[in-house]
Scaffold this motif. Structure first.
Motif, mmCIF file in Angstrom:
data_model
loop_
_atom_site.group_PDB
_atom_site.id
_atom_site.type_symbol
_atom_site.label_atom_id
_atom_site.label_comp_id
_atom_site.label_asym_id
_atom_site.label_seq_id
_atom_site.Cartn_x
_atom_site.Cartn_y
_atom_site.Cartn_z
ATOM 1 N N UNK A 141 0.879 -1.169 0.022
ATOM 2 C CA UNK A 141 0.139 -0.107 0.142
ATOM 3 C C UNK A 141 1.016 1.173 0.032
ATOM 4 N N UNK A 142 0.534 2.171 -0.916
ATOM 5 C CA UNK A 142 1.271 3.323 -1.062
ATOM 6 C C UNK A 142 0.338 4.527 -0.978
ATOM 7 N N UNK A 143 1.087 5.637 -0.451
ATOM 8 C CA UNK A 143 -0.029 6.974 -0.503
ATOM 9 C C UNK A 143 1.100 8.019 -1.471
ATOM 10 N N UNK A 144 0.645 8.478 -2.500
ATOM 11 C CA UNK A 144 1.453 9.342 -3.008
ATOM 12 C C UNK A 144 0.782 10.907 -3.204
ATOM 13 N N UNK A 145 1.557 11.874 -2.772
ATOM 14 C CA UNK A 145 1.295 13.218 -2.612
ATOM 15 C C UNK A 145 1.928 14.038 -3.873
ATOM 16 N N UNK A 146 0.877 14.966 -4.357
ATOM 17 C CA UNK A 146 1.318 15.826 -5.390
ATOM 18 C C UNK A 146 1.972 17.142 -4.284
ATOM 19 N N UNK A 147 3.316 17.329 -4.404
ATOM 20 C CA UNK A 147 3.904 18.478 -4.050
ATOM 21 C C UNK A 147 4.794 19.496 -4.867
ATOM 22 N N UNK A 148 3.863 20.477 -5.479
ATOM 23 C CA UNK A 148 4.607 21.193 -6.363
ATOM 24 C C UNK A 148 5.714 21.861 -5.934
ATOM 25 N N UNK A 149 6.884 22.269 -6.805
ATOM 26 C CA UNK A 149 8.141 22.664 -6.211
ATOM 27 C C UNK A 149 7.979 23.865 -5.480
ATOM 28 N N UNK A 150 7.039 24.828 -5.789
ATOM 29 C CA UNK A 150 6.971 25.896 -4.811
ATOM 30 C C UNK A 150 6.350 25.874 -3.460
#
Length: 289
Positions: free
Chosen positions: A182-191
């Motif tokens: 099981x994996x959780x994936x986060x969108x973390x923009x560079x800014x």
């Protein structure tokens, strides 16, 4: 020229400002953001200082989101930058599926046999609260010195940048009842890299203690921006739950592909391409020691 680092408050205010040049009164913007006066003032003034927002007229003052084009009447030495609007969670799935088809989420280096977007299934019953992840990848593995065929199902819980918290880990943990990883994936923009360092660190600590994988990406469609922060541990799920996940949540084409691959690897002729049935004789082999 790269974007400056923003706080989450600054990012939220930018989200609430239109990209077409419309102004918004300070009072109205503060109300929409549910900020107190001081909190609003700090974030708004910082955005002005970073040339991402400019002040406009009107009673009580107003602000407008800067465009990416230089103002012809402004000082030519001042370049305005634009922060892209947040990618909604539903819009993250499709580019992620394309990347996952060629990018393994674990050190095994095995690319998935199938990758399915299982989030958009309407009111279809999949087993209760937190029973449905957002994406599912399936791999079939063999080893030189370990007998058997290993079916690996990885569930992926996807979260936008404003949901980087430990709740996502517990959602992923619930999905592991029917998966090997099981994996959780986060969108973390560079800014927002700096602003989210502490929340991400807290998430990694909790995820590591439960064997949940953590992945981050700045661009969902660019595999060069993806990072595996925590490796997902392998667990042996209840075969009935695993079978149900494949049967109820994956597409027909994915089920057929899995069945064909299993038949090829195991020479188990009774497995039909149109219906995957996991027998009780050990299709899902024990994890390697």
């Amino acid at each position: 020229m790269s974007l400056p680092q923003l706080t989450l408050d600054e990012a939220l205010l930018l989200e609430l400002l239109s990209s077409n040049g419309d102004t918004l009164g300070n009072g109205k913007l503060r109300q929409k953001a549910s900020f107190g006066k001081e909190r609003y003032r700090t974030a708004a003034n910082s955005l002005v200082d970073k040339n991402l927002v400019r002040k406009a007229g009107g009673r009580g003052g107003s602000v407008v989101r800067e465009s990416s084009t230089k103002d012809q009447d402004a000082d030519a030495s001042v370049t305005t930058l634009t922060v892209p609007f947040r990618i909604r969670e539903l819009n993250l799935y499709a580019p992620m599926v394309d990347v996952l088809r060629e990018l393994p989420l674990r050190k095994s280096g095995v690319a998935p046999l199938t990758v399915d977007d299982v989030a958009n299934q309407g009111k279809r019953s999949t087993g209760g609260t937190w029973s449905r992840s957002d994406l599912v990848t399936i791999s079939v593995r063999r080893f030189d010195y370990v007998p058997g065929v290993f079916l690996e199902a990885t569930t992926v819980e996807v979260k936008p940048f404003d949901q980087v918290n430990v709740t996502a880990v517990y959602e992923a943990l619930a999905h592991r009842r029917a998966s090997t990883h099981a994996v959780v994936a986060f969108h973390i923009p560079t800014y927002l890299t700096d602003a989210l360092k502490r929340p991400l660190r807290e998430v990694r600590t909790v995820a590591n203690s439960h064997g949940i994988g953590v992945v981050t990406f700045a661009d969902p469609g660019d595999k060069a921006t993806w990072r595996v922060r925590e490796e997902a541990e392998r667990f042996e799920p209840d075969p009935v739950r695993l079978n149900k996940l494949i049967e109820k949540q994956l597409s027909t084409s994915s089920r057929e592909r899995i069945a064909i691959e299993l038949r090829r690897n195991m020479q188990f002729q009774e497995v039909s391409p149109s219906s995957l049935s996991i027998p009780e004789n050990g299709l899902v082999a024990p994890a390697e020691s």
